[in-house]
Structures are given as structure tokens and as C-alpha cells.
Design an enzyme around this catalytic site. Structure first.
Site, PDB file in Angstrom:
ATOM      1  CG  ASN A  64       6.370  -8.183 -11.026  1.00 46.20           C
ATOM      2  OD1 ASN A  64       8.120  -7.818 -12.071  1.00 46.20           O
ATOM      3  ND2 ASN A  64       5.791  -8.728 -11.245  1.00 46.20           N
ATOM      4  CB  ALA A  65      11.587  -9.112 -10.202  1.00 46.49           C
ATOM      5  CD  GLU A  74      -2.457   3.221  -0.477  1.00 50.89           C
ATOM      6  OE1 GLU A  74      -1.977   2.273  -0.892  1.00 50.89           O
ATOM      7  OE2 GLU A  74      -1.609   4.045   0.312  1.00 50.89           O
TER       8      GLU A  74
HETATM    9  N1  THU Z   1       3.304   2.124  -1.187  1.00 54.25           N
HETATM   10  C1  THU Z   1       2.309   1.410  -0.894  1.00 54.25           C
HETATM   11  O1  THU Z   1       1.654   0.806  -0.866  1.00 54.25           O
HETATM   12  N2  THU Z   1       1.310   2.293  -0.431  1.00 54.25           N
HETATM   13  C2  THU Z   1       1.524   4.114  -0.077  1.00 54.25           C
HETATM   14  O2  THU Z   1       1.272   4.397   0.392  1.00 54.25           O
HETATM   15  C3  THU Z   1       2.975   3.966  -0.250  1.00 54.25           C
HETATM   16  C4  THU Z   1       4.269   2.979  -1.394  1.00 54.25           C
HETATM   17  C5  THU Z   1       4.332   0.780  -1.856  1.00 54.25           C
HETATM   18  C6  THU Z   1       4.762   0.585  -2.932  1.00 54.25           C
HETATM   19  C7  THU Z   1       6.082  -0.431  -2.879  1.00 54.25           C
HETATM   20  O3  THU Z   1       5.719  -1.540  -3.080  1.00 54.25           O
HETATM   21  C8  THU Z   1       6.496   0.388  -1.147  1.00 54.25           C
HETATM   22  O4  THU Z   1       5.768   0.755  -0.465  1.00 54.25           O
HETATM   23  C9  THU Z   1       7.863   1.730  -1.644  1.00 54.25           C
HETATM   24  O5  THU Z   1       7.834   2.299  -2.522  1.00 54.25           O
END
Ligand code: THU
Length: 165
Positions: A64-65, A74
Site C-alpha cells: 500500500n502507498a 502469509e
Molecule cells: N513479505 C511477505 O509477504 N512475507 C514475508 O515472509 C516477508 C516479507 C513482504 C512484505 C512486503 O510487501 C515485502 O515483502 C517487503 O518486505
């Protein structure tokens, strides 16, 4: 008195080294990176949950912005689970990523953030069997942890809120 905490985990060099069920779940997580909306970080994460009924539920990170409003893959998958299959248990979770901004940085194996560990633990506490975690990198290498409980020692839980049950 000193105490210690330790656990065993399993490394794999390629999806073909996994049991077929795990390999299929990892493939679903890799596909789920296409669900990511990550225009800010370029870090596209996919999560796949293997449910007790055999269904695989997927999620991608949604940014999101207003950065803190984003949600990890997850927890996007967990939200889908609670809508489509409320209270259904989880056998295993696989996670994968693609780094759009630095496509050469493929070696690090993805590890769930603290909030996602906490969220997965909540579900784990509702069921009578562990949630296996399969973590990977874009090259298809990875690590398997047999129970998500190992990923967050000394976790805060409902027991702290209602010690008498
Ligand atoms: N992110 C996840 O979706 N899962 C993880 O296990 C680590 C981080 C995402 C959050 C954000 O959109 C991007 O990765 C960078 O942190």
C-alpha cells in the site's frame, strides 16, 4: 539454572528432492508470487497453505502507498483460509519469492516475519498437529521446519491472557 532451546531442520537443494506433496506445495507458493501486489518493494512473495482437507490456499503480499497498511503473503493466505474454510486446520505452509528490483539476489532463503510467525502460531494452537513450514529461494533451494512452533520460541499466546483456560 541455564536452559536451552534447539531444533532440527532439513535443507533441500531442489524441489525434486522433496516428497511429492511438499514439492507440489512449493510449486503453488512459487505460482502465488504472481498474486503479489508489490510495486514499492518489488519483493513478490507467494504463500501456499496445504489444508487438512487437501485443498491448497494461496496468497501474495499486498502493499500500500501507506506502507504499514500492506500485508504479507502469509497473512493474505490466512485471511483467505478464514473466509473460504473457516477453522480448517493447516498441514503445511510453503513460501517463495521473486525480487523484481534485484533479480540477481536469489540466494537468501525467505523466512517469515515476526507478525506472520505469530499469526501462524495462533492457527497452530487451534489444531492437534503441527504446521510444517517450507521456506525457499528463487533457485528452488530451501529449508523445512517440522513445526511452526520452533520459529517463535517464548511466544505470546492466549495462555497469557487466560492462564486458567
Ligand atoms: N513479505 C511477505 O509477504 N512475507 C514475508 O515472509 C516477508 C516479507 C513482504 C512484505 C512486503 O510487501 C515485502 O515483502 C517487503 O518486505
Amino acid at each position: 539454572m541455564d536452559s536451552s532451546f534447539s531444533f532440527s531442520y532439513h535443507k533441500f537443494a531442489k524441489p525434486g528432492d522433496l516428497a511429492p506433496e511438499d514439492a507440489a506445495l512449493l510449486e503453488a507458493a512459487q505460482e502465488a508470487t504472481q498474486l503479489a501486489y508489490a510495486p514499492y518493494s518489488g519483493f513478490e512473495v507467494g504463500a501456499a497453505l496445504l489444508l487438512d482437507n487437501g485443498v491448497i490456499v494461496r496468497g501474495g503480499n499486498q502493499e500500500n502507498a501507506s506502507y504499514p497498511a500492506g500485508i504479507c503473503a502469509e497473512r493474505a493466505a490466512l485471511a483467505t483460509l478464514s473466509s473460504l474454510y473457516p477453522r480448517m486446520g493447516i498441514k503445511a505452509v510453503a513460501i517463495a519469492y521473486r525480487n523484481r528490483k534485484q533479480p540477481g539476489r536469489n540466494e537468501l532463503i525467505l523466512s517469515p516475519c515476526g507478525i506472520c510467525r505469530q499469526s501462524l502460531l495462533e492457527v497452530s494452537g487451534l489444531q492437534d498437529h503441527p504446521i510444517k513450514l517450507i521456506m525457499s529461494n528463487p533457485a528452488g533451494e530451501g529449508i523445512i521446519v517440522d513445526s511452526i512452533t520452533n520459529m517463535l520460541p517464548f511466544a505470546f499466546s492466549g495462555d497469557h491472557l487466560h492462564p486458567e483456560g
